[in-house]
Each structure stands twice: as structure tokens, then as C-alpha cells.
Motif scaffolding. Sequence first.
Motif, PDB file in Angstrom:
ATOM      1  N   ASN A  90       0.853  -1.184   0.000  1.00  0.00           N
ATOM      2  CA  ASN A  90       0.000   0.000   0.000  1.00  0.00           C
ATOM      3  C   ASN A  90       0.896   1.244   0.000  1.00  0.00           C
ATOM      4  OD1 ASN A  90      -1.653   2.191   0.832  1.00  0.00           O
ATOM      5  ND2 ASN A  90      -3.040   0.796   1.891  1.00  0.00           N
ATOM      6  N   PRO A  91       0.724   2.164  -0.964  1.00  0.00           N
ATOM      7  CA  PRO A  91       1.589   3.353  -1.023  1.00  0.00           C
ATOM      8  C   PRO A  91       1.511   4.234   0.217  1.00  0.00           C
ATOM      9  CG  PRO A  91      -0.223   3.492  -2.622  1.00  0.00           C
ATOM     10  CD  PRO A  91      -0.226   2.095  -2.082  1.00  0.00           C
ATOM     11  N   PHE A 100      -9.230   0.194   4.160  1.00  0.00           N
ATOM     12  CA  PHE A 100      -9.992  -0.208   2.979  1.00  0.00           C
ATOM     13  C   PHE A 100     -11.312   0.561   2.872  1.00  0.00           C
ATOM     14  CE2 PHE A 100     -12.868  -3.129   0.657  1.00  0.00           C
ATOM     15  CZ  PHE A 100     -12.189  -3.135  -0.552  1.00  0.00           C
ATOM     16  N   TYR A 101     -12.073   0.588   3.958  1.00  0.00           N
ATOM     17  CA  TYR A 101     -13.366   1.268   3.935  1.00  0.00           C
ATOM     18  C   TYR A 101     -13.209   2.746   4.302  1.00  0.00           C
ATOM     19  CZ  TYR A 101     -15.123  -3.482   3.659  1.00  0.00           C
ATOM     20  OH  TYR A 101     -15.356  -4.781   3.265  1.00  0.00           O
ATOM     21  N   TYR A 148      -5.934   5.315   8.835  1.00  0.00           N
ATOM     22  CA  TYR A 148      -5.127   4.226   9.373  1.00  0.00           C
ATOM     23  C   TYR A 148      -5.957   3.401  10.339  1.00  0.00           C
ATOM     24  CZ  TYR A 148      -4.294   7.766  13.055  1.00  0.00           C
ATOM     25  OH  TYR A 148      -4.447   8.748  14.013  1.00  0.00           O
ATOM     26  N   LEU A 149      -5.420   2.240  10.691  1.00  0.00           N
ATOM     27  CA  LEU A 149      -6.053   1.298  11.616  1.00  0.00           C
ATOM     28  C   LEU A 149      -5.116   1.040  12.780  1.00  0.00           C
ATOM     29  CD1 LEU A 149      -6.580  -1.615   9.059  1.00  0.00           C
ATOM     30  CD2 LEU A 149      -8.113   0.309   9.354  1.00  0.00           C
ATOM     31  N   GLU A 198     -10.316  -9.088  -1.788  1.00  0.00           N
ATOM     32  CA  GLU A 198      -8.912  -9.334  -2.164  1.00  0.00           C
ATOM     33  C   GLU A 198      -7.985  -8.217  -1.690  1.00  0.00           C
ATOM     34  OE1 GLU A 198      -9.201 -11.839  -6.313  1.00  0.00           O
ATOM     35  OE2 GLU A 198      -9.036  -9.670  -6.394  1.00  0.00           O
ATOM     36  N   ASN A 199      -8.545  -7.022  -1.575  1.00  0.00           N
ATOM     37  CA  ASN A 199      -7.691  -5.868  -1.252  1.00  0.00           C
ATOM     38  C   ASN A 199      -7.490  -5.673   0.243  1.00  0.00           C
ATOM     39  OD1 ASN A 199      -7.338  -4.908  -3.963  1.00  0.00           O
ATOM     40  ND2 ASN A 199      -9.501  -4.363  -3.929  1.00  0.00           N
TER      41      ASN A 199
END
Length: 359
Positions: free
Chosen positions: A155-156, A236-237, A243-244, A357-358
Motif C-alpha cells: 500500500n503506497p 480499505f473502507y 489508518y487502523l 482481495e484488497n
Amino acid sequence: MEHTHQINTKILVEKKGILLSPTKNPFESNGVLNPGIFQEGEDVHIFYRAVEDGNFSTIGYAKTNEYLDLIERKTSPLITREFDYEKHGVEDARIVKIEDTFYLTYTAYDGVNAMGALATSKDMIHFEKKGIITPPLNYKEYKFHLEHCNQGRLNPKYFHYYNLFAEIGMVEEEHRLLRDKDIVLFPRKINNKFIMLHRIWPGIQIVQFENWKDLTKSFWEDHIKNLTNHILLDPFYDFEVNYLGAGCPPIETEDGWLMIYHGVCETNIGKTYHTAAALLDINDPKKVIGRLPYPLFSPSMEWELKGVVNHVVFPTGTALFDDDLHIYYGAADKHTAVAKVSLQELLNELKKQTKNENT
């Protein structure tokens, strides 16, 4: 305690209200938040971050029961700042028991660096500190090893956060080390290995090892060179786009490991921290079975919206009473609060969410 219901698309969350607040005791006069939780039958042991003037933190202790009655609360810190690496703060504990030992992971803050640290205990009273357990790398070293990673899969945002630090001059400092927080252990070994979650911005990574002494500098260098193999969840969402971070120690269920985490998004009123959930494979927790596409719950009450840091719900521990899952969380970096959800309802919803998938 104040009660409210928050209804998501599928899941009913009951906010039970504030459990612990700051007191006049100097060590906890500014904040009581982000508690490590260990359930022992009816008793819930709470290892909360206690903040005093100047944003210095220690770990306080309280005990409650299923009905959130306060049974005990110490008037002085249980775990204090002792070493240079934690001279500004012992923060955000998580605790599990593996075999006959309690493992308490926490963020050690020296005023510059925020890194993961470990303390162990046999009785939840006396803790022996084991030191820093996250990568002892400065930002230039981190970037060097990250550049060896599979760039097509990375992930960039991993470089984005490095560049943000570079813009404000942080990465030039040799003694400013990689920020790595939200250190969470699984509550048992899998295939004779400890399983640990940690957070290098912006995702949650997973690491396995047999002995704590394995976590050497070269171990972490190899980990970062192969970081794409160790990323469990990346943003993702929309609600977690910034960030997480890992939240509560994963809960073992018949359907898999239930993982409660936090996701952060930037809005026109600043950052908002949400509570989120995912389900991991019971034998291979690197595999994500399901992931809620919406927050489990979000800041909505006044004491979550306004505090030391506004718009924050920050989950760090759970207790389970039959089907009632109590989630303990920091509210606006000031209070400790509790939300209740049906475990089965949450698992049923997670099983409907197929892994993208992501993710």
C-alpha cells in the motif's frame, strides 16, 4: 450510567455509558482511558491508562463485575514509569494470560518515541518489565528495508506516512525511532508460537515467534523487508481510510478469532476514531474470513465527542458474559466506557462479509 442504543445496518450496540472517570488523585486527574481487560469468571480486572498533568501516564487498576459495579479501585498507580524509554508514559495496556503467565503489552513513551513494550506477571499485581519489543529502527533504516519490500503489493500509504514525517523533519533524527503502537497478543499460542499484532502506519501487521528473545533487530529488519507478507489489515473502507490499529486481544470462537480494532478517518471536524470488527481463521489467523464494511460503533455521545481528544472511541479489551460481549474503550481520551453487543449477532454478520482481495 447512561444507556443508549446505536443501530448499525445489522447489529444492535448498547452503549452502557462511562465506567471510570478522572479523579482528584493527581496521577489520574486528566484522563482514565484505553484499559487492558482481563476477565476472571465474574471479575473484570481493568488496567487503565491514568494521565496526570503534563500528559504523563501510568497504569491504574480497578475491578468490576458483569453489572459494571465498581468493586475495587486503587488510589495509586499499579505500574509506574521507571526507565528512560518510558519516562513520559506507560500507556494503553493490553493483557492476556498464556499458560501460567500474564503478558501485559503497552506503549512506552519517552517524550519522543512511542514504542511497544512488555511486562509479565504471575499474579496481576507484581509486573516485571522486559523492555521494548518493537523494531529498534530509525526512520532512515525503516525506509531502507521498506524499499526492499514487494512494491507492487505494498500500500503506497506506507511511504506516504514516511514522507509526512520527512516533511516535518522527523526522519533526519537518528534517535527518533519507528513509531509502533497497539501491541496486542493472541490469548494462546498457535503451533507453539506467540502471535502478536502491531501497528506500523497505516495498517495492522501480524508476527509469529517462539521466544521473546527472537525479536532482535535483524528479525525486525527481515520483517519489514517482507512486510507485505505480514500485513493483516490495511485501510480499505471509508471510515478507516487514514489508518487502523489493533484493539482488543482476539477472542477465540467456534467461527474463528474475533478481532475488534479501531479505524480512523479524517473529516471536516478532524480525525474520528471508530470501533470495527473482523474475523480471522482459527488455525491461520493471517487469513481474514470477514470484515465489517461499516463501524461497529462510532462516537455519538457527548463524552465520546468532546474530551481531551474529540471524536474518539478506542477499544482495548473485552469481557464475555454468556452472549453479552462487553467492549471496554477509551472515550475522547478522557473516560473509560463500555458498549454491549450480542456475540452471536456480530459473528453472524461477519460471516456474511466475504474477504475482499484488497483487504
